[in-house]
Design a protein around this motif. Structure first.
Motif, short mmCIF file in Angstrom:
data_model
loop_
_atom_site.label_atom_id
_atom_site.label_comp_id
_atom_site.label_asym_id
_atom_site.label_seq_id
_atom_site.Cartn_x
_atom_site.Cartn_y
_atom_site.Cartn_z
N GLU A 404 -2.73 2.02 27.91
CA GLU A 404 -2.05 1.75 26.65
C GLU A 404 -2.82 0.70 25.84
O GLU A 404 -2.96 0.81 24.62
CB GLU A 404 -0.62 1.26 26.90
CG GLU A 404 0.29 2.29 27.53
CD GLU A 404 0.23 2.29 29.05
OE1 GLU A 404 -0.79 1.82 29.61
OE2 GLU A 404 1.19 2.77 29.68
N SER A 405 -3.32 -0.31 26.54
CA SER A 405 -4.06 -1.38 25.85
C SER A 405 -5.34 -0.84 25.23
O SER A 405 -5.70 -1.20 24.10
CB SER A 405 -4.38 -2.50 26.84
OG SER A 405 -3.20 -3.11 27.33
N GLU A 406 -6.04 0.02 25.96
CA GLU A 406 -7.29 0.55 25.41
C GLU A 406 -7.03 1.46 24.22
O GLU A 406 -7.82 1.50 23.26
CB GLU A 406 -8.07 1.30 26.49
CG GLU A 406 -9.46 1.71 26.01
CD GLU A 406 -10.37 2.20 27.12
OE1 GLU A 406 -11.53 2.55 26.80
OE2 GLU A 406 -9.93 2.24 28.28
N LYS A 407 -5.92 2.19 24.24
CA LYS A 407 -5.57 3.01 23.08
C LYS A 407 -5.34 2.15 21.85
O LYS A 407 -5.71 2.52 20.73
CB LYS A 407 -4.31 3.83 23.39
CG LYS A 407 -4.54 4.98 24.36
CD LYS A 407 -3.23 5.71 24.66
CE LYS A 407 -3.45 6.80 25.70
NZ LYS A 407 -2.17 7.47 26.06
N VAL A 408 -4.72 0.98 22.05
CA VAL A 408 -4.52 0.05 20.94
C VAL A 408 -5.86 -0.41 20.39
O VAL A 408 -6.06 -0.49 19.17
CB VAL A 408 -3.67 -1.16 21.39
CG1 VAL A 408 -3.64 -2.23 20.31
CG2 VAL A 408 -2.25 -0.72 21.74
N ILE A 409 -6.79 -0.73 21.29
CA ILE A 409 -8.13 -1.14 20.84
C ILE A 409 -8.76 -0.06 19.98
O ILE A 409 -9.31 -0.33 18.89
CB ILE A 409 -9.04 -1.44 22.06
CG1 ILE A 409 -8.52 -2.66 22.83
CG2 ILE A 409 -10.48 -1.67 21.62
CD1 ILE A 409 -9.23 -2.90 24.15
N GLN A 410 -8.69 1.18 20.44
CA GLN A 410 -9.29 2.29 19.69
C GLN A 410 -8.65 2.44 18.31
O GLN A 410 -9.34 2.63 17.30
CB GLN A 410 -9.14 3.57 20.50
CG GLN A 410 -9.94 3.58 21.79
CD GLN A 410 -9.62 4.77 22.68
OE1 GLN A 410 -8.65 5.49 22.44
NE2 GLN A 410 -10.43 4.99 23.72
N GLU A 411 -7.33 2.35 18.26
CA GLU A 411 -6.63 2.51 16.98
C GLU A 411 -6.97 1.39 16.01
O GLU A 411 -7.20 1.63 14.82
CB GLU A 411 -5.12 2.56 17.23
CG GLU A 411 -4.66 3.81 17.96
CD GLU A 411 -3.21 3.71 18.42
OE1 GLU A 411 -2.58 2.67 18.12
OE2 GLU A 411 -2.72 4.65 19.06
#
Length: 575
Positions: A404-411
């Motif tokens: 979930e944290s990495e998805k936030v980084i990507q977004e």
């Protein structure tokens, strides 16, 4: 101030819908059964006891533990015994008679007519529940708790806590009062009152036993893991920009006038909080001093950590990988090293840890907790994900949620205009197998100590271990000098621990010359490699040592034997 009190009161009322109320709900329900003949007096006693106890212990528990040496675990155990006693009084008539005799002796304080089934009994239950209950706190109560931990308790904090506890007590009273009315008005219930009392007595005893063995906390964790959205919106009542601004003013973090004007014009500010600036003054590693202002346009992760914390250590590989993967796309990670122990303030020790963990992103020492306080942070580790405009878009406390944290980084990188941001997510699976909580060995935060002797603060004392060590308990044996932060065993002393985990870690520091610690698992000298070589750990630096590494988690007895007096023990952690 009136606004904060109002929000705290309303937050207390809606707490009845949160998962945190579930562990004590059986106690509240049972409290309506024993006092049918006492009218409203018993629920009123429960409410008054709860309000007094919760308010007092929220504000002063840290100070009580620090000044008296009586651990929070001891106070919790006393409350559990009280709850179990009331369960027995419902279940066993003879015990009920003894309880009523006890209250008759308190006639100078509590009228005899208000015995076990009335105000006095309710008061004791309420006092116990106020100590046992751990609420799901929002930002208002969290700010009060942070003040209490540092020993700074103001009249405003008292009023806010009182309002919160009073708000929580209202649905409690309605539940108990409604239960009493149902028992009076439904003939079948009234005719079977004896059986119902015994049933609820059993329920109360089982609840007390469950709380004693921390089943309540595990149950709450299970509920939140199974239903992650349960109660998620309740703290939003008080988690709004208006409340945050008032709290900022009270903590000295006011928004400057120029910023305030921008704040009003920016609709994003209505949804997200502006990230506080990194407070200057700490030593920087891997970088010149940075500010969030100069990092505008980039995606920033502020990571609060401390190098001897195993929970922090387990997050570092993920942070390291994210930094290497996304730094060329505009990601900046700033590690804020806020030390848990005194030796972690050493620039040399932090530098060595950064080298050992192969961290290349910027890290700043926060020895006076200035940045920690600016963020009103309360956790190790804690991550704040900040977008290109300086708003906190996502936070995560503790371990886990790596995908979930990495998805936030990507977004956030896409929002910042980064091109060709990889959408691949290949984080290693996260699984924590430990069932034993973190254990501190200094008297300032000590819990779960099974040695029967009273702790002798800051001087030598002789301790012993019980014949049968309880689950998640530890005991000192021999001569120990227990200080507020650490425990120093003398030559020949031992420490015994009953744990459930796959890995066992211990923060230790040598007092000069290297110290030797023998490690026994289930009465066998154990060798696990890494720090534990041939069953002996050599303590020659201030850090976290891995004592045990098993193929899988299980229940075991760990015994440490100390061949000299050169080591200081701070805290156990588990994996």
């Amino acid at each position: 101030m009136i606004l904060l009190i109002t929000f705290a009161f309303l937050a207390g009322i809606v707490t009845v819908l949160s998962p945190c109320i579930l562990p004590i709900l059986p106690i509240i329900l049972t409290s309506s059964v024993g006092g049918v003949s006492a009218g409203k007096s018993r629920p009123i006693g429960v409410v008054i006891g709860f309000v007094l106890s919760f308010t007092f212990f929220t504000l002063f528990l840290s100070s009580i533990v620090r000044l008296s040496g009586i651990s929070a675990e001891t106070l919790r155990t006393v409350s559990v015994i009280v709850i179990a006693g009331f369960g027995l009084s419902l279940l066993i008539p003879q015990f009920q008679v003894l309880a009523e005799r006890l209250f008759s002796k308190l006639s100078g304080i509590i009228p005899a007519s208000q015995g076990r089934t009335g105000f006095g009994g309710g008061l004791l239950i309420g006092l116990s529940v106020g100590l046992l209950w751990t609420p799901c706190v929002g930002p208002i109560l969290a700010s009060v708790i942070s003040l209490a931990i540092t020993g700074t308790v103001t009249f405003d904090a008292f009023l806010i806590t009182l309002a919160y506890s009073f708000g929580t007590s209202i649905p409690m009273f309605l539940i108990m009062h409604g239960g009493q009315n149902a028992l009076r008005r439904i003939p079948w219930l009234l005719s079977n009152l004896g059986r119902i009392q015994k049933l609820f007595g059993i329920l109360m005893i089982m609840t007390a036993i469950g709380i004693f063995f921390n089943v309540d906390r595990r149950f709450q964790t299970y509920i939140l893991n199974t239903f992650p959205q349960y109660g998620a919106g309740l703290t939003k009542l008080e988690d709004n920009e208006l409340v945050r601004n008032i709290l900022d003013k009270k903590s000295g973090n006011e928004v400057e006038s120029d910023d305030a004007a921008k704040f009003e014009l920016d609709p994003k500010a209505l949804k997200y909080a502006k990230a506080p600036e990194i407070i200057p003054g700490g030593f920087w590693f891997n970088s010149e001093p940075l500010t969030l202002q100069e990092l505008r346009g980039k995606v920033v992760i502020i990571d609060f950590w401390t190098y001897s914390c195993i929970n922090c250590q387990r997050t570092l590989p993920y942070l390291r990988d994210w930094y290497e993967k996304y730094k060329d796309k505009g990601l900046v990670i700033v590690g804020v090293h806020s030390p848990e122990f005194e030796f972690e303030k050493s620039e040399k020790n932090v530098a060595q840890a950064i080298k050992d963990f192969e961290l290349t992103y910027p890290i700043v020492q926060d020895n006076d907790f200035a940045t920690w306080k600016a963020y009103r942070n309360r956790y190790w580790p804690a991550k704040y994900f900040i977008d290109k405009e300086g708003y906190i878009r996502y936070t995560h406390f503790g371990e886990g949620a790596y995908d979930e944290s990495e998805k936030v980084i990507q977004e956030l990188l896409k929002e910042a205009g980064a091109n060709d941001v990889s959408l691949d997510i290949n984080n290693p699976a996260y699984q924590l197998q430990a069932r034993t909580p973190e254990l501190y060995l200094g008297y300032g935060r000590i819990e779960h100590l099974a040695s029967p002797e009273q702790i002798k603060k800051d001087k030598l004392g002789t301790y012993s271990a019980p014949a049968n060590l309880g689950y998640n308990k530890f005991a000192y044996s021999g001569d120990w000098n227990v200080t507020q932060e650490y425990a120093n065993p003398q030559k020949g002393a031992t420490l015994t621990l009953y744990f459930e985990a796959k890995e066992v870690f211990l923060v230790m520091r040598s007092k000069g010359a290297a110290a030797k610690v023998k490690v026994y698992l289930d009465n066998k000298l154990q060798f696990f490699g890494e720090d534990n070589m041939e069953g002996i750990v050599i303590v020659d630096k201030d850090t976290l040592y891995k004592l045990i590494n098993l193929p899988s988690a299980g229940k075991h007895i760990l015994r440490l034997e100390f061949e000299d007096s050169n080591v200081e023990l701070f805290a156990f952690t588990f994996g």
